[in-house]
Design a protein around this motif. Sequence first.
Motif, PDB file in Angstrom:
ATOM      1  N   LEU A  23     -12.769  15.723  -2.956  1.00 42.96           N
ATOM      2  CA  LEU A  23     -11.649  16.618  -2.679  1.00 42.96           C
ATOM      3  C   LEU A  23     -10.427  16.258  -3.528  1.00 42.96           C
ATOM      4  CD1 LEU A  23     -11.953  16.859   1.201  1.00 42.96           C
ATOM      5  CD2 LEU A  23     -12.227  18.753  -0.413  1.00 42.96           C
ATOM      6  N   ALA A  24     -10.158  14.962  -3.650  1.00 43.91           N
ATOM      7  CA  ALA A  24      -9.005  14.518  -4.440  1.00 43.91           C
ATOM      8  C   ALA A  24      -9.162  14.915  -5.900  1.00 43.91           C
ATOM      9  CB  ALA A  24      -8.833  13.016  -4.304  1.00 43.91           C
ATOM     10  N   THR A  34      -4.864  11.355   4.671  1.00 46.32           N
ATOM     11  CA  THR A  34      -4.434  10.151   5.383  1.00 46.32           C
ATOM     12  C   THR A  34      -5.656   9.408   5.907  1.00 46.32           C
ATOM     13  OG1 THR A  34      -2.387  11.226   6.081  1.00 46.32           O
ATOM     14  CG2 THR A  34      -3.032   9.213   7.253  1.00 46.32           C
ATOM     15  N   TRP A  35      -5.701   8.098   5.658  1.00 45.15           N
ATOM     16  CA  TRP A  35      -6.802   7.258   6.114  1.00 45.15           C
ATOM     17  C   TRP A  35      -6.322   6.335   7.239  1.00 45.15           C
ATOM     18  CZ3 TRP A  35     -11.955   6.454   4.488  1.00 45.15           C
ATOM     19  CH2 TRP A  35     -12.385   7.287   3.451  1.00 45.15           C
ATOM     20  N   LEU A  36      -7.182   6.142   8.242  1.00 48.33           N
ATOM     21  CA  LEU A  36      -6.919   5.151   9.277  1.00 48.33           C
ATOM     22  C   LEU A  36      -7.450   3.803   8.793  1.00 48.33           C
ATOM     23  CD1 LEU A  36      -7.911   7.097  12.532  1.00 48.33           C
ATOM     24  CD2 LEU A  36      -5.825   7.234  11.161  1.00 48.33           C
ATOM     25  N   CYS A  37      -6.627   2.783   8.873  1.00 47.25           N
ATOM     26  CA  CYS A  37      -6.999   1.463   8.385  1.00 47.25           C
ATOM     27  C   CYS A  37      -6.598   0.421   9.423  1.00 47.25           C
ATOM     28  CB  CYS A  37      -6.323   1.174   7.044  1.00 47.25           C
ATOM     29  SG  CYS A  37      -4.523   0.924   7.182  1.00 47.25           S
ATOM     30  N   THR A  38      -6.784  -0.845   9.105  1.00 42.03           N
ATOM     31  CA  THR A  38      -6.311  -1.957   9.928  1.00 42.03           C
ATOM     32  C   THR A  38      -5.484  -2.891   9.051  1.00 42.03           C
ATOM     33  OG1 THR A  38      -8.185  -3.446   9.482  1.00 42.03           O
ATOM     34  CG2 THR A  38      -8.451  -1.821  11.276  1.00 42.03           C
ATOM     35  N   GLU A  39      -4.834  -3.849   9.694  1.00 45.54           N
ATOM     36  CA  GLU A  39      -4.058  -4.826   8.924  1.00 45.54           C
ATOM     37  C   GLU A  39      -4.949  -5.568   7.930  1.00 45.54           C
ATOM     38  OE1 GLU A  39      -0.993  -5.234   8.655  1.00 45.54           O
ATOM     39  OE2 GLU A  39       0.046  -4.718  10.515  1.00 45.54           O
ATOM     40  N   LYS A  40      -6.200  -5.838   8.338  1.00 45.30           N
ATOM     41  CA  LYS A  40      -7.112  -6.593   7.475  1.00 45.30           C
ATOM     42  C   LYS A  40      -7.675  -5.756   6.337  1.00 45.30           C
ATOM     43  CE  LYS A  40      -8.645  -9.969  10.930  1.00 45.30           C
ATOM     44  NZ  LYS A  40      -9.817 -10.527  11.665  1.00 45.30           N
ATOM     45  N   THR A  41      -7.713  -4.435   6.515  1.00 47.08           N
ATOM     46  CA  THR A  41      -8.351  -3.604   5.489  1.00 47.08           C
ATOM     47  C   THR A  41      -7.369  -2.836   4.618  1.00 47.08           C
ATOM     48  OG1 THR A  41      -8.572  -1.671   6.976  1.00 47.08           O
ATOM     49  CG2 THR A  41     -10.372  -3.296   6.985  1.00 47.08           C
ATOM     50  N   ARG A  42      -6.118  -2.774   5.008  1.00 44.83           N
ATOM     51  CA  ARG A  42      -5.164  -1.927   4.279  1.00 44.83           C
ATOM     52  C   ARG A  42      -5.107  -2.276   2.789  1.00 44.83           C
ATOM     53  NH1 ARG A  42       0.635  -0.924   6.827  1.00 44.83           N
ATOM     54  NH2 ARG A  42      -0.226   1.100   7.409  1.00 44.83           N
ATOM     55  N   HIS A  43      -5.211  -3.553   2.455  1.00 41.15           N
ATOM     56  CA  HIS A  43      -5.097  -3.962   1.050  1.00 41.15           C
ATOM     57  C   HIS A  43      -6.298  -3.523   0.217  1.00 41.15           C
ATOM     58  CE1 HIS A  43      -7.852  -7.134   2.389  1.00 41.15           C
ATOM     59  NE2 HIS A  43      -8.122  -7.342   1.116  1.00 41.15           N
ATOM     60  N   THR A  44      -7.393  -3.102   0.863  1.00 36.74           N
ATOM     61  CA  THR A  44      -8.583  -2.692   0.119  1.00 36.74           C
ATOM     62  C   THR A  44      -8.518  -1.237  -0.333  1.00 36.74           C
ATOM     63  OG1 THR A  44      -9.825  -2.017   2.100  1.00 36.74           O
ATOM     64  CG2 THR A  44      -9.959  -4.334   1.450  1.00 36.74           C
ATOM     65  N   PRO A  46      -7.064   1.992  -2.417  1.00 33.16           N
ATOM     66  CA  PRO A  46      -6.309   2.219  -3.657  1.00 33.16           C
ATOM     67  C   PRO A  46      -4.842   2.470  -3.341  1.00 33.16           C
ATOM     68  CG  PRO A  46      -8.366   3.477  -3.663  1.00 33.16           C
ATOM     69  CD  PRO A  46      -8.216   2.910  -2.281  1.00 33.16           C
ATOM     70  N   PRO A  47      -3.950   2.066  -4.232  1.00 31.40           N
ATOM     71  CA  PRO A  47      -2.510   2.176  -3.947  1.00 31.40           C
ATOM     72  C   PRO A  47      -2.022   3.606  -3.747  1.00 31.40           C
ATOM     73  CG  PRO A  47      -2.917   1.526  -6.234  1.00 31.40           C
ATOM     74  CD  PRO A  47      -4.215   1.418  -5.523  1.00 31.40           C
ATOM     75  N   ASP A  48      -2.743   4.589  -4.272  1.00 33.77           N
ATOM     76  CA  ASP A  48      -2.291   5.972  -4.134  1.00 33.77           C
ATOM     77  C   ASP A  48      -2.890   6.680  -2.921  1.00 33.77           C
ATOM     78  OD1 ASP A  48      -4.851   5.914  -5.192  1.00 33.77           O
ATOM     79  OD2 ASP A  48      -4.567   7.674  -6.453  1.00 33.77           O
ATOM     80  N   VAL A  49      -3.611   5.937  -2.067  1.00 36.51           N
ATOM     81  CA  VAL A  49      -4.227   6.519  -0.882  1.00 36.51           C
ATOM     82  C   VAL A  49      -3.345   6.243   0.328  1.00 36.51           C
ATOM     83  CG1 VAL A  49      -6.221   6.447   0.659  1.00 36.51           C
ATOM     84  CG2 VAL A  49      -6.550   6.322  -1.816  1.00 36.51           C
ATOM     85  N   GLY A  50      -2.945   7.286   1.033  1.00 37.10           N
ATOM     86  CA  GLY A  50      -2.092   7.127   2.203  1.00 37.10           C
ATOM     87  C   GLY A  50      -2.850   6.560   3.391  1.00 37.10           C
ATOM     88  N   THR A  51      -2.264   5.582   4.071  1.00 36.21           N
ATOM     89  CA  THR A  51      -2.913   4.931   5.209  1.00 36.21           C
ATOM     90  C   THR A  51      -1.951   4.803   6.384  1.00 36.21           C
ATOM     91  OG1 THR A  51      -2.293   2.715   4.408  1.00 36.21           O
ATOM     92  CG2 THR A  51      -4.446   3.570   3.735  1.00 36.21           C
ATOM     93  N   VAL A  52      -2.531   4.777   7.586  1.00 35.96           N
ATOM     94  CA  VAL A  52      -1.798   4.423   8.804  1.00 35.96           C
ATOM     95  C   VAL A  52      -2.693   3.497   9.616  1.00 35.96           C
ATOM     96  CG1 VAL A  52      -0.424   6.540   8.901  1.00 35.96           C
ATOM     97  CG2 VAL A  52      -2.640   6.454  10.056  1.00 35.96           C
ATOM     98  N   LEU A  53      -2.106   2.651  10.407  1.00 35.90           N
ATOM     99  CA  LEU A  53      -2.868   1.666  11.163  1.00 35.90           C
ATOM    100  C   LEU A  53      -3.557   2.295  12.360  1.00 35.90           C
ATOM    101  CD1 LEU A  53      -0.437  -1.401  11.155  1.00 35.90           C
ATOM    102  CD2 LEU A  53      -2.510  -1.092   9.796  1.00 35.90           C
ATOM    103  N   TYR A  54      -4.855   2.041  12.470  1.00 37.68           N
ATOM    104  CA  TYR A  54      -5.667   2.552  13.567  1.00 37.68           C
ATOM    105  C   TYR A  54      -5.089   2.093  14.907  1.00 37.68           C
ATOM    106  CZ  TYR A  54      -9.836   3.383  16.465  1.00 37.68           C
ATOM    107  OH  TYR A  54     -10.701   3.814  17.429  1.00 37.68           O
ATOM    108  N   GLY A  55      -5.066   3.011  15.874  1.00 34.83           N
ATOM    109  CA  GLY A  55      -4.612   2.679  17.214  1.00 34.83           C
ATOM    110  C   GLY A  55      -3.122   2.786  17.444  1.00 34.83           C
ATOM    111  N   THR A  56      -2.373   3.069  16.390  1.00 39.74           N
ATOM    112  CA  THR A  56      -0.922   3.156  16.507  1.00 39.74           C
ATOM    113  C   THR A  56      -0.500   4.599  16.792  1.00 39.74           C
ATOM    114  OG1 THR A  56      -0.650   3.608  14.145  1.00 39.74           O
ATOM    115  CG2 THR A  56      -0.653   1.279  14.856  1.00 39.74           C
TER     116      THR A  56
END
Length: 376
Positions: A23-24, A34-44, A46-56
């Motif tokens: 799609l991109a 927007t992708w759901l991530c965790t503190e441990k996975t956010r760094h994995t 790509p820098p241009d991919v938008g993320t928010v922390l799962y469960g927040t």
Amino acid sequence: MRITYFSFRGLYADNPRALYEALAARGDRETEHTWLCTEKTRHTFPPDVGTVLYGTPEARAALETADLVIANDCISMPWTKRPGTFYLQTWHGTPLKRIHHDAEGGPEGWLTNADLDVARWDLLLSPNAATTDRLGGAFGHRGPIAETGYPRNDLLSSPRRDAVRKEVRADLGLDDGRTAVLYTPTWRDDLVFQGGGEAPPLAIDLAAFTARLGEDHVLLLRLHNMVVGRLEFPPGAPVVDVSDHLDVAELYLAADMMVTDYSSTMFDFAVTGKPVLFFVYDLARYRDQLRGFYFDLAAVAPGPLLATSDELIDAIAGVDAVAAKHAGRYARFRETFCHLEDGSATERVLDLLPTAAASGHTTSTNPEGDDVRADR
């Protein structure tokens, strides 16, 4: 258009990743991803991919304002699906072992939140005809199911596959003469639910493996994402832990053969046509006590079932003869489970989204492009 993605407890991986990247690549600037991530996975990511922390609250807002949700697992956090949102559940494998309500032995209430999520699904993907009814029954999903193949496996048939193999092997430090044995043991219910998330013991005799094969073989260990811990290896052992490698399809290309037990990776790896060996040292216990199977592995497996480390090492050393002996079984296995893995699954799934959202019908799409629709 807002799209929210979730994969494997917050990873940038699997079918959602393949769909996102397709799609991109279309370059639609009006679409917000927007992708759901965790503190441990956010760094994995790509820098241009938008993320928010799962469960927040931010993750809940991303789900509740999405026009399209794409996931490969149950989203077990609380959220309310608004009218008009379309939820595509890709799931993440052809099951040998029984799953969800077909599996017994989980802790009380372990499927409560998952069942709430199943009720939100608008379309469930199936990788092959043999799996469709099993997925629908296990989840209690009575809505549409589309047989499309898996987008994550398109890479295995891509013109890029040789270049990807070379790149990944270089990253892992593997020269052309080294035989890479990808080992993908699945998780054990008792170790996860009662044992605190331990990995199963590495039943391969590493000393024997090293002595006989270590000069020109390396073991690539890929643990299941359900397993929290990591195994330790003796210094100098020819083992590389690739559990954190995001795209397992890249590892399929890098490897020269697979060793597995009851993992769904066997079905995806078979797309490559490379040898598969089954190290099933606890077969009776796993089949009869821990989980249970949908079909008889011994009757269907495209490679030998091996009960001891010595048998496994012998089979690895003589893999060419082993593969030749099982060629007929391998071909039948591919006909049953890989008949839709032709490199075009991603496009078939993307083409389904507006149709499925509008019609509410099951769509079965084959590689020839014919659509067969039926209410479920």
